[in-house]
Scaffold this active site. Structure first.
Site, PDB file in Angstrom:
ATOM      1  CD  GLU A   1      -2.964   0.939   2.360  1.00  8.20           C
ATOM      2  OE1 GLU A   1      -3.530  -0.171   2.442  1.00  8.20           O
ATOM      3  OE2 GLU A   1      -3.180   1.880   3.137  1.00  8.20           O
TER       4      GLU A   1
ATOM      5  CG  ASP B   1      -1.655   4.528   2.837  1.00 13.38           C
ATOM      6  OD1 ASP B   1      -2.283   3.998   1.923  1.00 13.38           O
ATOM      7  OD2 ASP B   1      -1.471   3.999   3.948  1.00 13.38           O
TER       8      ASP B   1
ATOM      9  CD  GLU C   1      -3.843   7.566   6.079  1.00 18.02           C
ATOM     10  OE1 GLU C   1      -4.771   6.773   6.304  1.00 18.02           O
ATOM     11  OE2 GLU C   1      -2.820   7.653   6.802  1.00 18.02           O
TER      12      GLU C   1
END
Length: 291
Positions: free
Chosen positions: A107, A109, A111
């Site tokens: 993953e 990311d 955010e």
């Protein structure tokens, strides 16, 4: 960069000579639903401008999310996002790539952690490789990301993963497999985004709670760009050194990018797991190897 709309139409014919020359690479969608699907609460996602932009909505009933229809193995994904204005504390707007595997997931990311009015937005990046995550870094953005659209990009190739904000690199994770450090390169990943409430941790470690009197909260997306090797697709696409993102220009930061990267880390980084001795008394190996 490929000419996206015509490139798709040429993909079928290109497959006939893929082994001799190149491979079919997916280009950016003309509209949201052409290459994306709503994964969560379709009543909270609205298409704008004929599907060329969308609005994500968060209220006390629900957040929402969407994902690419396909997965990709290496390439570049990019979106223009305008974040929640004003008092956005307790909200998280996420843009990420995920292998959609439970135990050994990869993953990448972005955010965006909301904040009280007048305080800077924080962007947190994280990387999971072969199921191991907990590699958070946080940077305070040097502009108001709710005032206008800004471009957020993930470049992923055999050499490194780079997170960009308006073409400024803010995070680099190098391929250090030769030193025994996991690197995400075996699993294809889809492109995802969500808008949700996370006031138990998102703003000042959960000290700042969401103010529902300010709801509904809105985030906006446009210019969805994906260029990479679709899976399923040509088997040799991901290993093809002729893919533009594998070229010498994209194997390391150039001098200008390196200066911008240092500027971000010196002036705007507020947290780096590599230096968090309370969590990691022994420095993680990828930090020692140089990320």
């Amino acid at each position: 960069m490929a000419i996206f709309h015509s490139f798709r139409n040429e993909c079928i014919s290109m497959l006939l000579w893929v082994l001799a020359f190149s491979v079919c690479v997916w280009g950016r969608p003309a509209t949201f639903l052409q290459d994306f699907r709503i994964t969560w609460s379709d009543s909270h996602i609205r298409q704008l401008d004929g599907g060329r932009a969308i609005q994500l909505i968060l209220d006390q009933n629900s957040g929402c999310g969407f994902a690419s229809s396909r997965q990709y193995l290496f390439g570049r994904v990019s979106m223009k996002i305008k974040l929640i204005p004003g008092d956005s504390a307790g909200t998280v707007t996420a843009f990420y790539m995920n292998s959609n595997t439970d135990r050994v997931r990869d993953e990448l990311d972005f955010e965006f952690l909301g904040n009280r009015t007048g305080q800077p937005y924080t962007v947190q990046t994280n990387i999971y490789a072969h199921g191991k995550g907990d590699r958070e870094q946080r940077v305070n953005l040097w502009f108001d990301p709710a005032a206008d659209f800004h471009t957020y990009t993930i470049l992923w190739n055999h050499h490194h993963v780079v997170f960009y904000v308006d073409e400024v690199p803010i995070r680099v994770y190098k391929n250090n497999e030769a030193k025994g450090i996991p690197y995400p390169k075996f699993q294809p990943m889809g492109v995802y985004s969500t808008l949700w409430e996370a006031d138990d941790w998102a703003t000042r470690g959960g000290l700042e709670k969401i103010n529902w009197s300010k709801a509904p909260f809105f985030a906006y997306y446009k210019d969805f760009e994906i260029e990479g090797c679709p899976v399923p697709g040509p088997a040799n696409c991901a290993s093809n050194t002729r893919n533009w993102w594998e070229g010498a220009t994209y194997q390391a930061l150039n001098a200008i990018q390196a200066r911008s990267y240092r500027w971000v880390r010196i002036n705007h980084m507020i947290y780096d797991y590599c230096t968090d001795k309370s969590r990691y008394p022994v420095t993680p190996p990828e930090c020692v190897a140089g990320i």
